[in-house]
Design a protein around this motif. Structure first.
Motif, PDB file in Angstrom:
ATOM      1  N   UNK A 140      -2.505   0.170 -35.977  1.00 33.98           N
ATOM      2  CA  UNK A 140      -2.017  -1.344 -35.401  1.00 33.98           C
ATOM      3  C   UNK A 140      -2.312  -1.097 -33.827  1.00 33.98           C
ATOM      4  N   UNK A 141      -3.172  -2.143 -33.447  1.00 32.43           N
ATOM      5  CA  UNK A 141      -3.372  -2.307 -31.824  1.00 32.43           C
ATOM      6  C   UNK A 141      -2.652  -3.163 -30.956  1.00 32.43           C
ATOM      7  N   UNK A 142      -1.622  -4.101 -31.651  1.00 28.67           N
ATOM      8  CA  UNK A 142      -0.950  -4.793 -30.872  1.00 28.67           C
ATOM      9  C   UNK A 142      -0.086  -6.028 -31.736  1.00 28.67           C
ATOM     10  N   UNK A 143       0.885  -6.404 -31.207  1.00 24.81           N
ATOM     11  CA  UNK A 143       1.607  -7.333 -32.031  1.00 24.81           C
ATOM     12  C   UNK A 143       2.235  -8.576 -30.909  1.00 24.81           C
TER      13      UNK A 143
ATOM     14  N   UNK B 254     -11.954 -11.360 -30.004  1.00 24.97           N
ATOM     15  CA  UNK B 254     -12.453 -10.108 -30.684  1.00 24.97           C
ATOM     16  C   UNK B 254     -12.753 -10.425 -32.415  1.00 24.97           C
ATOM     17  N   UNK B 255     -13.726 -10.814 -32.550  1.00 23.99           N
ATOM     18  CA  UNK B 255     -13.823 -11.143 -34.135  1.00 23.99           C
ATOM     19  C   UNK B 255     -14.031  -9.897 -34.994  1.00 23.99           C
ATOM     20  N   UNK B 256     -14.088  -8.695 -34.386  1.00 16.60           N
ATOM     21  CA  UNK B 256     -13.887  -7.467 -35.269  1.00 16.60           C
ATOM     22  C   UNK B 256     -12.454  -7.159 -35.556  1.00 16.60           C
ATOM     23  N   UNK B 257     -11.565  -7.605 -34.643  1.00 15.06           N
ATOM     24  CA  UNK B 257     -10.096  -7.362 -34.871  1.00 15.06           C
ATOM     25  C   UNK B 257      -9.361  -8.250 -35.937  1.00 15.06           C
ATOM     26  N   UNK B 258      -8.967  -7.430 -36.574  1.00 19.37           N
ATOM     27  CA  UNK B 258      -8.156  -7.984 -37.986  1.00 19.37           C
ATOM     28  C   UNK B 258      -6.822  -8.259 -37.671  1.00 19.37           C
ATOM     29  N   UNK B 259      -6.049  -9.418 -38.494  1.00 15.86           N
ATOM     30  CA  UNK B 259      -4.673  -9.570 -38.213  1.00 15.86           C
ATOM     31  C   UNK B 259      -3.801 -10.055 -39.365  1.00 15.86           C
TER      32      UNK B 259
ATOM     33  N   UNK C  87      -5.031  -5.406 -35.896  1.00 16.48           N
ATOM     34  CA  UNK C  87      -5.046  -4.019 -36.499  1.00 16.48           C
ATOM     35  C   UNK C  87      -6.762  -3.693 -36.379  1.00 16.48           C
ATOM     36  N   UNK C  88      -6.964  -2.462 -36.784  1.00 19.50           N
ATOM     37  CA  UNK C  88      -8.494  -2.264 -36.859  1.00 19.50           C
ATOM     38  C   UNK C  88      -8.778  -0.942 -37.680  1.00 19.50           C
ATOM     39  N   UNK C  89      -9.773  -0.740 -38.236  1.00 19.58           N
ATOM     40  CA  UNK C  89     -10.182   0.411 -39.097  1.00 19.58           C
ATOM     41  C   UNK C  89     -10.828   1.543 -38.095  1.00 19.58           C
ATOM     42  N   UNK C  90     -10.896   1.199 -36.704  1.00 25.52           N
ATOM     43  CA  UNK C  90     -11.402   2.079 -35.789  1.00 25.52           C
ATOM     44  C   UNK C  90     -10.248   2.894 -35.260  1.00 25.52           C
ATOM     45  N   UNK C  91     -10.013   4.165 -35.754  1.00 26.96           N
ATOM     46  CA  UNK C  91      -8.745   4.610 -35.499  1.00 26.96           C
ATOM     47  C   UNK C  91      -8.974   5.415 -34.017  1.00 26.96           C
TER      48      UNK C  91
END
Length: 554
Positions: free
Chosen positions: A223-226, A185-190, A310-314
Motif C-alpha cells: 500500500x502506497x497511500x490512502x 500515475x497510470x501504473x498505480x493501482x487502486x 497500491x503497487x506490486x513494486x515492493x
C-alpha cells in the motif's frame, strides 16, 4: 475645532487608502472556496509576508494561522478586516476557545489597503513579520501550515456566516494533496472500500463496518497511500473512519484513522503495508465508519469510504501501527463533574517495548492523537534510560472536529524505551465515562512505523495484565493526575512561543487606517535596505494617491 478644510482632507485621506486591489503583486494564490480566495507573497530576506484575503461579502473577512496540529480555531492567530464608510479597518486577534477571539495586546498585522466592490466582494491586504515575538501570534514557518478562514455578513465582527479550515505552503514548496502524483500515475493501482448505499440510522451515534476480501491476490503488493472519499452532502454526518487489516491468523492491525481535517496518507519511500499471499500479509480489509447523526435525520444514503493506492513494486520494509494510551478503552475512572480540568497519563512500559520493538528499533513516520468532545489537550513523550528523551506529538488546543495524523520526522523508538501518553479533559456538569460513543471519552495514540514488529497487533497501554502477542499491558495503571511522571499540561502549554519567554510589542501599530499608513509606518534602524526601499516606494505611491484624491476633493 476641526475646520471644514481639515475635515475634507481627512475624508480624502481615507478615500485614497481604499485602493483598487491588484493581484499581480502576489506570486501565490489559492481558491480556498468558491467565495473565498487567498493571495500572498513571502519576502524571506526581509522577514515578512504580504497577504490578501478576499471573500464574497460586504461584511468582515477573517484569516488565521491555526493550531498547528489540530487546525482548530482555539489556538489560532487571527486577523479580521472590514470596510465601512469611515475606511478600512483591521484587528489582530487570537483565540483560546470556541468563543469570540480576543484583540492582541500587540497589533502585528499591518493594514496595507482594502476595498469593497460593487459585485459584493471585500478584499483586505495586510502585512506582517514571518517570525513573532509575542505569545498571541504564531510564526509562519516553511512547510504545510494549518489555516482557518471565515467571513461574516456585517461589519460587526461576531458569528461567522462561513468558516472552514485547510492547509497552505506559504513558501510554495508544498501541495495540498500529498498523493496527487499517484492519481496521475497510470501504473498505480487502486481500489475503494465504500459504504455501498448504506442508510444511516436515525440515531445520534452509529458504527457500521464494511469489508473487502483480498486473499485472492496472486502476488504481494505494498500500500502506497490512502484518501477519504466523502459524499459531499453527508460530510457533516461522517465522523471518522478506522481502517483495519487482517492476516490469515486474524491479527488485527489498524492501518489508518481518518477524521475531518486529516490529510490523505502517503507512505514513506522506505515502507508500505504488505498485502498478498505471503504468510502474515494482509488478506482482508475492514473499514469502520462512525456516523454522528445528531439531528436523527431519516432516509439518508451514504457511499463514503476510503480509496487505497497500491503497487506490486515492493518497498524496502513492511510498515505497522502501534496503538498506545488506552487502546482497549479500559479506563474505569470517569471525568468527574466540575469546572476545571482532569488529566490522565498512560504508559507503554520498558518491559513492553523490550518485547514489542525489534532489535535496532523502529522509525516513526506518523502519529495521531485521539480524544472526544471534552478533550482539551493531549501530548506524548518518549523516555530513554529513565529520562525524558523527546516529545513525540502535542496538541495544546484540542478540537474534536479537526483531527489529523501528524507527520513525524524519523523518530526512533528502541527496545527498553517508555512512551507516556497524556490526555487532559474539561470537566462538565455531569460525570463523563470512557467509551466508544461521541458523548463518552477516549485517549488513544496511533503511531505508524517501520519495520514491522512480530508483535503484529501493536496494542500497548492501559488494561489487564497480558504479555501475549495480543496486548501488552501491565495491569490497570494509576492513570489519574496528579502523582504521575509528567506535568499536568498548563506548565508546558504555549501559544506560539514558550511561556517563560518575555516580549515587547515590536511597534504600536494601530488599527486606525490613518495612523497605520501615515504615522506609524516608519522604518526602524534595524530594517534592511531592501525592505526600506520597498516600503518607501509604497509610501510614495500612497502619498501620491492621497494628494490626487485631495486635489479632486478640493
Amino acid at each position: 475645532p476641526m475646520s471644514n478644510k481639515h475635515l475634507i482632507l481627512l475624508i480624502c485621506a481615507i478615500s485614497a487608502l481604499v485602493l483598487a486591489f491588484d493581484d499581480s503583486h502576489y506570486d501565490h494564490s489559492e481558491t480556498l472556496a468558491d467565495d473565498y480566495k487567498l493571495y500572498w507573497k513571502v519576502f524571506e530576506n526581509e522577514g515578512h509576508i504580504d497577504l490578501a484575503m478576499s471573500a464574497k461579502t460586504t461584511g468582515w473577512v477573517g484569516f488565521g494561522i491555526a493550531e498547528p496540529t489540530s487546525g482548530s480555531m482555539p489556538g489560532a492567530d487571527i486577523v479580521v478586516g472590514f470596510v465601512d464608510d469611515e475606511g478600512v479597518h483591521v484587528d489582530d486577534k487570537y483565540s483560546v476557545a470556541k468563543q469570540t477571539p480576543i484583540s492582541d495586546d500587540c497589533q502585528n498585522w499591518e493594514l496595507v489597503s482594502g476595498e469593497e466592490t460593487s459585485d459584493g466582494w471585500t478584499t483586505i491586504e495586510v502585512s506582517r513579520s514571518l517570525e513573532v515575538t509575542d505569545k498571541q501570534d504564531r510564526s509562519i514557518p516553511p512547510g504545510l501550515v494549518r489555516i482557518i478562514y471565515a467571513y461574516g455578513n456585517s461589519d460587526n465582527f461576531g458569528y461567522h456566516s462561513f468558516r472552514k479550515s485547510g492547509a497552505v505552503g506559504f513558501y510554495g514548496e508544498y501541495t495540498l494533496d500529498p498523493i496527487a502524483d499517484f492519481k496521475e500515475d497510470e501504473s498505480m493501482l487502486q481500489f475503494e472500500i465504500l459504504n455501498d448505499n448504506y442508510e444511516i440510522p436515525a440515531d445520534v451515534t452509529t458504527y457500521e463496518t464494511f469489508g473487502i476480501n483480498v486473499s485472492g491476490l496472486k502476488e504481494d503488493v505494498h500500500v502506497y497511500g490512502m484518501e477519504a472519499v466523502i459524499q459531499p452532502e453527508n460530510a457533516a454526518l461522517v465522523h471518522h473512519f478506522v481502517l483495519h487489516g487482517y492476516n490469515e491468523f486474524e491479527d488485527d492491525m489498524v492501518l489508518w484513522a481518518w477524521a475531518p481535517g486529516v490529510q490523505s496518507l502517503r507512505m514513506p519511500d522506505e515502507a508500505g503495508f504488505r498485502v498478498g499471499p505471503t504468510t502474515g500479509a494482509i488478506k482482508y480489509f475492514s473499514m469502520e465508519t462512525h456516523y454522528d447523526n445528531r439531528d436523527q435525520t431519516t432516509g439518508i444514503l451514504d457511499n463514503s469510504g476510503i480509496r487505497i493506492f497500491y503497487s506490486n513494486t515492493l518497498k524496502q520494509f513492511d510498515a505497522g501501527v502501534l496503538q498506545l494510551g488506552d487502546p482497549a478503552v479500559a479506563t474505569g475512572v470517569p471525568v468527574e463533574k466540575g469546572d476545571d480540568f482532569k488529566s490522565f497519563e498512560y504508559f507503554c512500559t520498558e518491559d513492553c517495548t523490550q518485547l514489542m520493538i525489534p532489535e535496532g528499533g523502529i522509525t516513526v513516520f506518523q502519529d495521531m492523537l485521539h480524544m472526544h468532545e471534552i478533550g482539551s489537550q493531549v501530548w506524548s513523550y518518549l523516555y530513554r534510560n529513565g529520562e525524558r528523551y523527546l516529545q513525540i506529538n502535542r496538541i495544546d488546543f484540542w478540537d474534536f472536529a479537526y483531527q489529523q495524523q501528524t507527520p513525524i520526522d524519523n523518530i526512533k523508538i528502541l527496545p527498553g524505551d517508555r512512551i507516556n501518553t497524556h490526555c487532559r479533559f474539561a470537566r462538565q456538569s455531569e460525570d463523563v465515562v470512557f467509551g466508544t460513543a461521541s458523548t463518552e471519552e477516549m485517549c488513544i495514540e496511533y503511531i505508524s512505523y517501520y519495520p514491522l514488529s512480530n508483535y503484529t497487533n501493536g496494542l500497548c497501554g492501559n488494561g489487564a495484565s497480558d504479555m501475549s502477542l495480543t496486548y501488552c499491558a501491565n495491569d490497570f495503571q494509576n492513570v489519574e493526575q496528579p502523582g504521575v511522571v509528567d506535568p499536568d499540561g498548563d506548565e508546558d502549554k504555549s501559544f506560539g512561543v514558550d511561556n517563560d519567554s518575555t516580549f515587547e510589542c515590536a511597534s504600536e501599530i494601530q488599527t486606525d487606517i490613518l495612523s497605520t499608513n501615515f504615522v506609524s509606518d516608519q522604518n526602524t534602524e534595524a530594517d534592511s535596505e531592501a525592505d526600506s526601499e520597498e516600503t518607501s516606494q509604497t509610501q510614495l505611491f500612497q502619498v501620491l494617491l492621497f494628494l490626487l484624491a485631495c486635489c479632486v476633493c478640493l
